[in-house]
Design a protein around this motif. Structure first.
Motif, PDB file in Angstrom:
ATOM      1  N   LYS A 191      -5.743   5.521  12.811  1.00 16.70           N
ATOM      2  CA  LYS A 191      -4.310   5.283  12.962  1.00 16.70           C
ATOM      3  C   LYS A 191      -3.464   6.194  12.081  1.00 16.70           C
ATOM      4  O   LYS A 191      -2.429   6.708  12.506  1.00 16.70           O
ATOM      5  N   ASN A 192      -3.893   6.416  10.847  1.00 19.32           N
ATOM      6  CA  ASN A 192      -3.086   7.197   9.907  1.00 19.32           C
ATOM      7  C   ASN A 192      -3.665   8.568   9.598  1.00 19.32           C
ATOM      8  O   ASN A 192      -3.249   9.210   8.635  1.00 19.32           O
TER       9      ASN A 192
ATOM     10  N   TYR B 232      -8.743  -3.149  10.261  1.00 22.29           N
ATOM     11  CA  TYR B 232      -9.437  -2.131   9.467  1.00 22.29           C
ATOM     12  C   TYR B 232      -8.584  -1.695   8.278  1.00 22.29           C
ATOM     13  O   TYR B 232      -9.084  -1.587   7.149  1.00 22.29           O
ATOM     14  N   GLU B 233      -7.293  -1.474   8.492  1.00 23.68           N
ATOM     15  CA  GLU B 233      -6.404  -1.118   7.383  1.00 23.68           C
ATOM     16  C   GLU B 233      -6.324  -2.259   6.381  1.00 23.68           C
ATOM     17  O   GLU B 233      -6.296  -2.022   5.162  1.00 23.68           O
TER      18      GLU B 233
ATOM     19  N   VAL C  99       1.609  -4.626   3.606  1.00 30.99           N
ATOM     20  CA  VAL C  99       0.355  -4.916   4.306  1.00 30.99           C
ATOM     21  C   VAL C  99       0.580  -6.221   5.062  1.00 30.99           C
ATOM     22  O   VAL C  99       0.679  -7.297   4.477  1.00 30.99           O
TER      23      VAL C  99
ATOM     24  N   GLN D 297      -9.475  -2.215   4.385  1.00 26.45           N
ATOM     25  CA  GLN D 297      -9.480  -1.077   3.464  1.00 26.45           C
ATOM     26  C   GLN D 297      -8.557  -1.309   2.270  1.00 26.45           C
ATOM     27  O   GLN D 297      -8.851  -0.868   1.154  1.00 26.45           O
TER      28      GLN D 297
ATOM     29  N   GLN E  77      -7.953   1.879  15.480  1.00 20.37           N
ATOM     30  CA  GLN E  77      -7.775   1.311  14.141  1.00 20.37           C
ATOM     31  C   GLN E  77      -8.113   2.305  13.045  1.00 20.37           C
ATOM     32  O   GLN E  77      -7.325   2.537  12.122  1.00 20.37           O
TER      33      GLN E  77
ATOM     34  N   THR F 245      -0.433  -3.972  10.831  1.00 25.19           N
ATOM     35  CA  THR F 245      -1.505  -3.501   9.949  1.00 25.19           C
ATOM     36  C   THR F 245      -2.816  -3.867  10.626  1.00 25.19           C
ATOM     37  O   THR F 245      -3.126  -5.055  10.783  1.00 25.19           O
ATOM     38  N   THR F 246      -3.577  -2.895  11.068  1.00 24.86           N
ATOM     39  CA  THR F 246      -4.812  -3.196  11.793  1.00 24.86           C
ATOM     40  C   THR F 246      -5.792  -3.919  10.867  1.00 24.86           C
ATOM     41  O   THR F 246      -5.738  -3.766   9.643  1.00 24.86           O
TER      42      THR F 246
ATOM     43  N   SER G 277       0.857  -1.174   0.000  1.00 23.69           N
ATOM     44  CA  SER G 277       0.000   0.000   0.000  1.00 23.69           C
ATOM     45  C   SER G 277       0.896   1.228   0.000  1.00 23.69           C
ATOM     46  O   SER G 277       2.124   1.119  -0.024  1.00 23.69           O
TER      47      SER G 277
END
Length: 418
Positions: free
Chosen positions: A338-339, A247-248, A237, A251, A335, A244-245, A232
């Motif tokens: 996070k970013n 959720y990430e 990932v 996504q 989550q 990497t949560t 990503s």
């Protein structure tokens, strides 16, 4: 269709050493098949996941998967496609990585005894230098080894004897597994072809040409634009939820391009041909609905992280889209945000205008803060605030750890309470 026909339909076969012999084997009996991974890191990423998805398919088709954690080979490092030698890790680090990778494999393949995890340190560590040279080194031709693609690519810049001998060690692995774990097939990425054929050659020399052993490789997975799959914008990932949560992870898959999603459904899900063909039709006729991407994200997230992680990822996505973040849990905030842009704040209550302009710098001035508040452009923890005298108390929500600010329709900020 049999397992090989299915893999061919999924575009997951690159090379086979003997198609007819391999087909006959998998049609007549439960075959032992192995994939190896060296503990060079403490987690797999989705690039590593590709051969293990194929191994899982063999498991579901009634065959016996064997996973080799390369505690021995990983301590010296394989000759990667990069133009430099790998940095050797301490044995303590190798052991730590082994434990974490083993835990990930147990989660993916279940704990019902229908698979094996072995560590090649068990047998490679028992080899003396003289045994290695006399029993195995004598059977490998230097000219043949130099012609292997992974070695040949390094000759211009140089390769150490340590990495040069890696293919011998991997060949010994295949021989050991053939003798002791009833393994007939080695599966790997396209770059492993040379190592796999070295193992087959060794088995034939030591066990006889009648030994039924086979090699199978997977194509290098490329995106529609020709670039390598697996990363990503933020880098790898990972399967480790701390890196990497979930959720990430979700996504990443839901954001795949229409040109790639059907290919990924074939590679990374256990949906059958009819289900994937139906999703492919939806991509062609109603791409805006992104049903194929949603199904891809659901299937992969459930496989790696479980059903609850899928529900949580969907909940976070819906909350961020609707703005109803008040319903999120503290874990979901960690989550989902996070970013996103973040700032550290104290736990002291403070007037919203001062907090936005002076503390967090979310607003460039107090005047702008007042204007956005009175215009209804500011939401705190999901609640629209239009009172310039409102007091923000960080302890009121999300276990006193976070304050979520939304300015306008889409711009989120996270204040972390310290």
């Amino acid at each position: 269709m049999n397992i090989l026909d299915e893999l061919k339909w999924r575009g997951a076969i690159n090379q086979e050493t003997d198609h007819e012999g391999l087909t006959d084997l998998v049609n007549k009996q439960s075959a032992g098949i192995y994939v190896g991974i060296d503990p060079t890191g403490d987690s797999m990423h989705i690039g590593h996941l590709i051969p293990f998805m194929i191994l899982k398919r063999f498991q579901l088709a009634g065959h016996h998967p064997v996973i080799v954690i390369g505690g021995g080979t990983g301590s010296i490092g394989d000759p990667s496609g990069k133009k430099s030698e790998r940095v050797l890790q301490s044995m303590d680090k190798v052991r730590s990585n082994e434990r974490k990778l083993t835990a990930q494999m147990e989660k993916l393949f279940g704990q019902d005894g229908k698979f094996e995890i072995v560590n090649n340190y068990t047998w490679l560590s028992k080899l003396s230098l003289l045994d290695f040279l006399r029993d195995y080194g004598k059977l490998f031709n230097i000219n043949t080894m130099l012609n292997k693609e992974i070695v040949a690519s390094r000759l211009e810049v140089g390769i150490s004897f340590t990495e040069f001998t890696y293919q011998i060690l991997q060949a010994i692995d295949f021989l050991h597994l053939y003798r002791h774990n009833d393994v007939q097939i080695q599966l790997g990425g396209a770059d492993q072809w040379g190592n796999i054929t070295s193992g087959i050659d060794l088995i034939h020399k030591m066990e006889g040409q009648e030994a039924k052993v086979f090699g199978l490789t997977i194509p290098l997975l490329l995106k529609a634009d020709g670039t390598k799959f697996g990363k990503s914008e933020g880098g790898n990932v990972w399967l480790d939820p701390e890196k990497t949560t979930p959720y990430e992870f979700y996504q990443f898959w839901i954001n795949q391009d229409d040109h790639d999603v059907v290919k990924y459904l074939k590679y990374f899900t256990f949906l059958d041909k009819d289900e994937i063909d139906e999703l492919a039709e939806k991509v062609a006729t109603h791409p805006e609905k992104r049903e194929a991407q949603r199904k891809l994200a659901e299937e992969l997230t459930e496989f790696v992280h479980g059903k609850q992680a899928v529900k949580q990822a969907e909940h976070i996505s819906e909350a961020l889209f609707s703005g109803d973040v008040a319903e999120l849990t503290t874990n979901e905030i960690e989550q989902g945000f996070k970013n996103m842009p973040s700032v550290d704040v104290s736990s002291d209550p403070l007037n919203i205008v001062e907090w936005l302009a002076d503390v967090t710098k979310i607003e460039k001035s107090r005047r702008q803060a007042r204007e956005d508040i009175t215009n209804g452009a500011i939401r705190i923890n999901g609640e629209r605030i239009e009172d310039v005298n409102f007091e923000i108390n960080p302890a009121n929500k999300f276990d006193g750890k976070f304050v979520i600010v939304r300015r306008g329709k889409k711009k989120y900020f996270l204040a972390r309470v310290k």
